[in-house]
Design an enzyme around this catalytic site. Structure first.
Site, PDB file in Angstrom:
ATOM      1  N   THR B  17       0.812  -1.218   0.000  1.00 43.88           N
ATOM      2  CA  THR B  17       0.000   0.000   0.000  1.00 43.88           C
ATOM      3  C   THR B  17       0.848   1.271   0.000  1.00 43.88           C
ATOM      4  OG1 THR B  17      -0.151  -0.108   2.406  1.00 43.88           O
ATOM      5  CG2 THR B  17      -1.971  -1.084   1.173  1.00 43.88           C
ATOM      6  N   GLY B  18       2.173   1.114   0.079  1.00 43.03           N
ATOM      7  CA  GLY B  18       3.057   2.288   0.000  1.00 43.03           C
ATOM      8  C   GLY B  18       3.121   2.806  -1.430  1.00 43.03           C
ATOM      9  N   LYS B  19       3.691   4.001  -1.597  1.00 37.32           N
ATOM     10  CA  LYS B  19       3.714   4.641  -2.913  1.00 37.32           C
ATOM     11  C   LYS B  19       4.498   3.800  -3.933  1.00 37.32           C
ATOM     12  CE  LYS B  19       5.018   8.890  -5.178  1.00 37.32           C
ATOM     13  NZ  LYS B  19       6.130   9.842  -5.195  1.00 37.32           N
ATOM     14  N   LYS B  43      -3.551  -2.906   7.879  1.00 34.27           N
ATOM     15  CA  LYS B  43      -4.465  -2.762   6.748  1.00 34.27           C
ATOM     16  C   LYS B  43      -5.030  -4.102   6.286  1.00 34.27           C
ATOM     17  CE  LYS B  43      -2.840   1.702   5.223  1.00 34.27           C
ATOM     18  NZ  LYS B  43      -2.341   2.584   4.182  1.00 34.27           N
ATOM     19  N   THR B  97      14.531  -2.325  -1.380  1.00 34.69           N
ATOM     20  CA  THR B  97      14.897  -1.165  -0.553  1.00 34.69           C
ATOM     21  C   THR B  97      16.384  -0.830  -0.574  1.00 34.69           C
ATOM     22  OG1 THR B  97      13.133  -1.911   0.895  1.00 34.69           O
ATOM     23  CG2 THR B  97      14.595  -0.200   1.761  1.00 34.69           C
ATOM     24  N   GLU B  98      16.650   0.488  -0.679  1.00 36.57           N
ATOM     25  CA  GLU B  98      18.015   0.998  -0.664  1.00 36.57           C
ATOM     26  C   GLU B  98      18.297   1.565   0.730  1.00 36.57           C
ATOM     27  OE1 GLU B  98      18.371   3.886  -3.780  1.00 36.57           O
ATOM     28  OE2 GLU B  98      20.373   4.506  -3.158  1.00 36.57           O
ATOM     29  N   TYR B 159      19.608  -2.268 -17.353  1.00 33.39           N
ATOM     30  CA  TYR B 159      18.556  -1.944 -18.333  1.00 33.39           C
ATOM     31  C   TYR B 159      19.211  -1.600 -19.674  1.00 33.39           C
ATOM     32  CZ  TYR B 159      16.118  -0.867 -13.884  1.00 33.39           C
ATOM     33  OH  TYR B 159      15.623  -0.895 -12.605  1.00 33.39           O
ATOM     34  N   GLU B 209      31.171  -4.424 -11.092  1.00 34.88           N
ATOM     35  CA  GLU B 209      31.663  -3.071 -10.869  1.00 34.88           C
ATOM     36  C   GLU B 209      32.802  -3.124  -9.871  1.00 34.88           C
ATOM     37  OE1 GLU B 209      27.920  -1.273  -9.693  1.00 34.88           O
ATOM     38  OE2 GLU B 209      28.372  -1.515  -7.587  1.00 34.88           O
ATOM     39  N   HIS B 247      26.841   3.267  -5.132  1.00 35.61           N
ATOM     40  CA  HIS B 247      26.585   2.023  -4.396  1.00 35.61           C
ATOM     41  C   HIS B 247      27.541   1.939  -3.214  1.00 35.61           C
ATOM     42  CE1 HIS B 247      24.896  -0.186  -8.159  1.00 35.61           C
ATOM     43  NE2 HIS B 247      23.943   0.446  -7.502  1.00 35.61           N
TER      44      HIS B 247
END
Lengths: 378, 288
Positions: B17-19, B43, B97-98, B159, B209, B247
């Site tokens: 339900t988070g953005k 919820k 999550t970062e 990507y 990397e 990173h």
């Protein structure tokens, strides 16, 4: 990384023995500290976030009379790109033997790793090269609750006996607890000193905190070192939530994503130019962050700007709006090349087009173009 | 076949339900991911995007029998959410999550190992099996189905590489983003072994990397165990030592973590390395 004096304060708070110390503020500090020590000899140590302080002459044993002149001579001295602006006074120690001790959160095993050697006082790399058999390693599980008995064997390997052995095991316990409690990824004591009267004392400190844990370590997050580890522009970027590293090349970069930002830097070099910075606006950056990024670059001495986005969470129309707003607000007198694909790219390209800016769809031709513009301008 | 996920994989979204969680849940559903439940404490009983929301992972797993979950929860609460997922019996846990504290990640990693859970991330874009399912935030439209397996430490750079491959007619079996943190779940080696055993995968691309030793360990594995052709790219050739490049894991300490050194080690293991991401399709084409 923390300053030595900040690390030592944490040691003190964590019950790890340290020499008596005081931060220098003015000549009165010297007098007061001499009285506290009941001695007219003390160590003056310039504080810096990079090593090699001893070789650079930033650490000296001085008398109360010499201290002020010496401190004034090192204040402002450039040490690896940063002027010294903090000096600590410390109790001199008599040394019987020096040891090396470190606790770290090991990236490979994901556990706490202890490194210890009875050949302290030199770089661990040197010990590793010359006396690899004299570095002892112990792994502690990540869910550990350390007890002194766990370090008995290590203490014996290092040659501690009787009273020094129990001092060592309790110091080790406190050190591991300090790492766990404060979200530290490294605590290094080099040297750890055994004094002639058989006391173990941490003579230096190297402490590194995990930046992701700032929110639950507000005391450490607000230390002077955490501000000083950045250049002014890096700090400004950091405050805005932008990952920025100042480099010394000619083309400024704004990119989305750390990997793409690094690859963008590399590509400029591949085509014969060089990056002036690394800049990752982070996932989901809005137009404000793009504008801020351009403001930061406008304060750097550069010959061109390359903006490179493959937008996933980020939206290309936000990128375009940020660029347009920034060109209106800041004096951007160098050529700008933009590459824009991904979420909402058609809208973004249209916004740029309405303002007379052409966007590229692919990275290579865009990179070639900015290098050509920068080199042609010479 | 592909690896880790396919069209039958049932997925629970923690933080639905988070953005961010909601936006990407929609995108996953549109792509074809079988999202069967969401979890947001307090919820439970509600619905979002037509998906039932539960208060706890235990309830969500009991009700749906899903064995995969993905975390879109702020870094402060990720540790508890991950522990909850593992204790509820999830077998594939992906953390997008970062900024998760390293100590928390190390503990999640250990808990995952102790419970035989495959952990992907944190700070990662997730994974995708083109035309079947995706968990996370990799844009589906740039992918196409094929026989190149991709494993990467980066998001957007991946990507870039996926799109280059797709444009050049080289589809993918699965793409896995490992994440950019110094301590994380599965690494190159686990993915290389899965791609080796996957009949659909014929070629493997690994995107590394600076920093850490994952690429070096992968080179050792490729020498000994991997029979399929492997291609590599290492980002950060211009990175200075001691500076963190975005990173948390991308930092050069001494000589061993540099891009140049990693490329040398990969080349020594017979891995063809590209100097730019755009060269990867032609490296593969030369091998066809």
């Amino acid at each position: 990384m923390l300053y030595e004096i900040e690390g030592k304060q944490l040691f003190k708070d964590s019950k790890i023995p340290v020499p008596r110390f005081k931060a220098y503020t003015d000549s009165d500090t010297i007098k007061a500290f001499a009285e506290e020590l009941n001695s007219n000899v003390m160590m003056a140590k310039g504080q810096a976030l990079s090593g090699g302080r001893g070789k650079a002459g930033l650490i000296k044993k001085v008398t109360t009379d010499e201290a002020e002149d010496y401190i004034q001579s090192i204040l402002g001295q450039n040490h690896k790109g940063k002027p010294i602006d903090l000096v600590m006074l410390e109790e001199p120690l008599e040394i019987e033997k020096e040891y090396y001790l470190a606790v770290m959160l090991d990236n490979t095993s994901g556990q706490y790793l202890i490194l210890a050697s009875s050949r302290g006082g030199v770089d661990i790399e040197d010990i590793a090269e010359n006396y690899p058999d004299e570095i002892f390693r112990e792994t502690l599980p990540i869910f550990t609750e350390p007890f002194p008995y766990q370090f008995m064997e290590l203490g014996k390997k290092l040659g501690f006996v009787a009273r020094t052995l129990t001092q060592f095991t309790s110091l080790m316990t406190n050190m591991v607890n300090m790492a766990i409690k404060n979200d530290l990824t490294l605590i290094e004591i080099n040297p750890l000193i055994l004094t002639p009267d058989k006391k173990i004392i941490a003579a230096d400190s190297k402490v590194v905190i995990d930046g992701n844990a700032y929110y639950r370590q507000p005391k450490i997050a607000s230390l002077k070192s955490q501000r000083d580890r950045h250049t002014d522009l890096e700090y400004e970027a950091d405050e805005a939530g932008i990952s920025y590293v100042q480099l010394d090349g000619e083309i400024g970069i704004i990119a989305g994503g750390a990997g793409l930002s690094m690859a963008t830097c590399d590509l400029l070099e591949f085509f014969g130019s060089s990056p002036a910075n690394f800049l990752d606006v982070g996932g989901g950056a809005g137009d404000i962050k793009i504008e801020k990024s351009l403001e930061i670059l406008s304060n750097q001495d550069i010959k061109g700007i390359f903006i490179n986005f493959f937008a996933g969470i980020t939206r290309c129309d936000d990128v375009a709006r940020g660029v347009i707003n920034a060109t209106k607000k800041f004096n951007i007198a160098v050529p700008v090349v933009i590459r824009l694909v991904g979420t909402n790219d058609k809208r973004g390209i249209q916004i740029l087009d309405e303002n007379g800016i052409k966007a590229y769809g692919e990275m290579v031709p865009a990179a070639k173009k900015i290098v050509e513009l920068v080199k042609g301008g010479n | 076949m592909a690896i880790l996920i396919d069209e039958t994989t049932k997925v629970i979204v923690q933080g639905i339900t988070g953005k961010q969680g909601n936006f990407h849940s929609k995108s996953m559903i549109d792509y074809g991911t079988k999202i069967v439940a969401g979890v947001t404490p307090g919820k439970g009983g509600q619905e979002t995007l037509g998906i039932p929301v539960f208060d706890s992972m235990k309830e969500a797993v009991n009700d749906t029998q899903a064995l995969a979950s993905v975390i879109f929860i702020p870094s402060k609460f990720t540790y508890s959410a991950a522990m909850e997922a593992i204790e509820a019996g999830v077998q594939l846990l992906t953390i997008i999550t970062e900024g998760v504290p390293v100590k928390d990640t190390a503990r999640i990693r250990q808990k995952a190992i102790d419970n035989n859970v495959i952990l992907v991330g944190p700070n990662c874009p997730g994974l995708i099996t083109p035309e079947a399912s995706k968990i996370g935030i990799i844009p589906g439209e740039i992918c196409s189905k094929g026989n190149v397996g991709i494993v990467s430490r980066s998001g957007t750079l991946t990507y870039e590489i996926i799109q280059n491959l797709s444009i050049n007619g080289l589809g993918q079996s699965s793409c896995v983003g490992l994440g950019g943190d110094p301590i994380k779940g599965i690494g190159f080696n686990e993915c290389l072994m899965m791609f080796e055993q996957d009949p659909q995968t014929k070629y493997i691309v690994m995107v590394g990397e600076i920093g850490g030793t994952g690429e070096q360990e992968a080179a050792n594995l490729v020498k000994k165990e991997i029979t399929k052709p492997v291609f590599g790219f290492i980002a950060g050739q211009t990175a200075p030592p001691g500076k963190q490049m975005g990173h948390a894991g991308a930092i050069v300490h001494g000589k061993s973590g540099t891009a140049k050194e990693k490329m040398r080690i990969l080349a020594e293991a017979g891995i063809a390395t590209a100097e730019t991401p755009g060269q990867i399709p032609s490296l593969i084409a030369n091998n066809l």
